[in-house]
Design a protein around this motif. Structure first.
Motif: not given
Length: 244
Positions: A127-128, A211-215, A154-156, A113-115
């Motif tokens: 979203t991934s 896996p792939a996605g965007y924050f 749209q998960g956290t 996860q990122v901050s």
């Protein structure tokens, strides 16, 4: 020509510069070893810096390198590994490579996860997508499938990047994440990942994850954290690179 034998040669007086030879002359160093941690040119520009263990940083572009090692984190029964500095606007792409990351718990997922607040919170909306190929050791099962329970909409939560890693002494996961333009305050932060792990199930298998996605944030990302979904990281290391 005579020979000078010394153990230490230092500059005289208050100066910190020791000049060997005159302008236009060549200085020849015999043997095959020159020991130093920082190498600078005549204009005092740093060409490279070593941490004393062979890991280079501040490598000048004249060497032609496009990938710059920024930091290394090494696990020793660690709950997580995090990078909370050097993620800024210096580079448009950051690369994270992990090597031989071994879990303390069998059959668990490696996650990240990122901050946007320097590592105080790791709960950025993501979203991934996730698909995976597998082939077992007994050569009785092989498949390519979409893993619907490994993605987020749209998960956290921490995002799964490598699945079902075994906890035996010879089992681990390796992989890489590409994170694009994390300091942008205009765009969401896209990323993609490629992983390989040894399945710790009753029928050992190789798991090849995509896996792939965007924050989904326009705030600057400035920290990233890695951990297993269950248990500590027994061993392994993660390296962070900036891509020019």
């Amino acid at each position: 020509m005579g020979t000078l034998y010394v153990d230490t040669l230092e500059p005289e007086g208050a100066t910190t510069t020791l000049t060997v030879g005159e302008t236009g002359q060549n200085t020849v160093v015999g043997g095959n070893t020159v020991k130093l941690n920082t190498l600078k040119d005549a204009g005092a520009n740093t060409l490279f810096t070593s941490d004393g263990s062979g890991n280079l940083s501040s490598v000048n572009s004249a060497f032609g390198g496009s990938m710059v090692l920024l930091s290394t984190q090494t696990a020793s029964n660690s709950a997580s590994l995090s990078f909370t500095s050097n993620i800024d606007s210096t580079y448009k792409e950051y690369l994270f490579k992990w090597y031989y990351i071994q879990p303390a718990t069998n059959f668990t997922n490696f996650t990240f996860q990122v901050s946007t607040d320097g590592g105080s919170n790791y709960n950025t909306t993501v979203t991934s997508t996730f698909f995976n190929s597998r082939h077992n050791q007994a050569n009785t099962d092989a498949a390519l499938s979409y893993e619907g329970n490994m993605d987020q909409g749209q998960g956290t939560a921490y995002q799964i990047c490598s699945i079902f890693t075994g906890g035996d002494a010879d089992e681990c996961t390796n992989g890489v994440i590409h994170l694009f333009n994390p300091s942008s305050t205009t765009y969401v932060k896209q990323w993609y990942c490629r992983t390989i792990s040894t399945n710790g199930d009753t029928s050992p298998a190789t798991m090849d994850g995509y896996p792939a996605g965007y924050f989904n944030t326009t705030s600057a990302i400035n920290a990233i954290s890695f951990k297993y979904a269950s248990g500590n990281i027994t061993a392994g290391k993660i390296k962070m690179y900036g891509i020019k």
